[in-house]
Design a protein around this motif. Structure first.
Motif, PDB file in Angstrom:
ATOM      1  N   MET A   1       4.013   2.612   8.955  1.00  0.00           N
ATOM      2  CA  MET A   1       2.964   3.405   9.539  1.00  0.00           C
ATOM      3  C   MET A   1       3.318   3.653  10.985  1.00  0.00           C
ATOM      4  SD  MET A   1      -0.377   0.949  10.055  1.00  0.00           S
ATOM      5  CE  MET A   1      -0.274   0.537   8.349  1.00  0.00           C
ATOM      6  N   ASP A   2       2.835   4.743  11.513  1.00  0.00           N
ATOM      7  CA  ASP A   2       3.059   5.004  12.921  1.00  0.00           C
ATOM      8  C   ASP A   2       2.542   3.786  13.664  1.00  0.00           C
ATOM      9  OD1 ASP A   2       4.107   6.774  14.695  1.00  0.00           O
ATOM     10  OD2 ASP A   2       2.238   7.859  15.021  1.00  0.00           O
ATOM     11  N   THR A  76      -4.721   3.139   6.620  1.00  0.00           N
ATOM     12  CA  THR A  76      -3.745   3.445   5.574  1.00  0.00           C
ATOM     13  C   THR A  76      -4.258   4.563   4.679  1.00  0.00           C
ATOM     14  OG1 THR A  76      -2.974   1.156   5.639  1.00  0.00           O
ATOM     15  CG2 THR A  76      -2.370   2.450   3.709  1.00  0.00           C
ATOM     16  N   GLN A  79      -3.909   7.840   6.492  1.00  0.00           N
ATOM     17  CA  GLN A  79      -2.518   8.265   6.568  1.00  0.00           C
ATOM     18  C   GLN A  79      -2.010   8.784   5.222  1.00  0.00           C
ATOM     19  OE1 GLN A  79      -0.676   4.749   8.169  1.00  0.00           O
ATOM     20  NE2 GLN A  79      -0.687   5.597  10.239  1.00  0.00           N
ATOM     21  N   GLN A  84      -0.147  14.614   8.011  1.00  0.00           N
ATOM     22  CA  GLN A  84       0.657  14.399   9.208  1.00  0.00           C
ATOM     23  C   GLN A  84       1.976  13.683   8.901  1.00  0.00           C
ATOM     24  OE1 GLN A  84      -2.704  13.679   9.143  1.00  0.00           O
ATOM     25  NE2 GLN A  84      -3.155  15.598  10.188  1.00  0.00           N
ATOM     26  N   ASP A  86       2.648  10.556   8.758  1.00  0.00           N
ATOM     27  CA  ASP A  86       2.865   9.495   9.737  1.00  0.00           C
ATOM     28  C   ASP A  86       2.794   8.102   9.115  1.00  0.00           C
ATOM     29  OD1 ASP A  86       0.153   9.561   9.252  1.00  0.00           O
ATOM     30  OD2 ASP A  86      -0.441   9.495  11.341  1.00  0.00           O
ATOM     31  N   PHE A  87       2.814   8.025   7.789  1.00  0.00           N
ATOM     32  CA  PHE A  87       2.745   6.744   7.109  1.00  0.00           C
ATOM     33  C   PHE A  87       4.090   6.019   7.154  1.00  0.00           C
ATOM     34  CE2 PHE A  87       3.632   4.178   3.403  1.00  0.00           C
ATOM     35  CZ  PHE A  87       2.596   3.279   3.449  1.00  0.00           C
TER      36      PHE A  87
END
Length: 108
Positions: A1-2, A76, A79, A84, A86-87
């Protein structure tokens, strides 16, 4: 994740040990992802029972640890549902020993 400073592999590890959870941080995040991808919504708490190894989750759910896990679940969920891309799996930091990183990846 980001990288979100609230959700760190080492911090989650300490929290899971404190409540004697059955899972480690990577497995916890993997379980959360599995529940989300299988159609569990934000209100379903079966994932928490899997992490704790008991269906009696109310006592833990209303603690700081429970809220922390719920935040991880919600982040989570967002995401995985978003566009996006961004996961990232919750794994040890790149500076941690490779043996720890490989072990965590296998648990995820």
């Amino acid at each position: 994740m980001d990288h979100d400073p609230r959700f760190d592999h080492a911090e989650l590890s300490l929290a899971l040990k404190e409540v004697e959870a059955l899972t480690d941080p990577a497995e916890t995040h993997g379980l959360i992802c599995g529940f989300i991808c299988s159609g569990s919504g934000l209100q379903d708490r079966l994932w928490l029972a899997s992490i704790l190894g008991t269906e009696e989750t109310e006592d833990v759910a209303n603690t700081a640890f429970g809220f922390y896990l719920l935040e991880l679940y919600e982040l989570t969920y967002t995401q995985l549902q978003g566009f996006q891309f961004d996961f990232q799996p919750l794994l040890p930091a790149e500076t941690d020993p490779i043996s720890l990183r490989v072990s965590a990846l296998s648990h995820w």
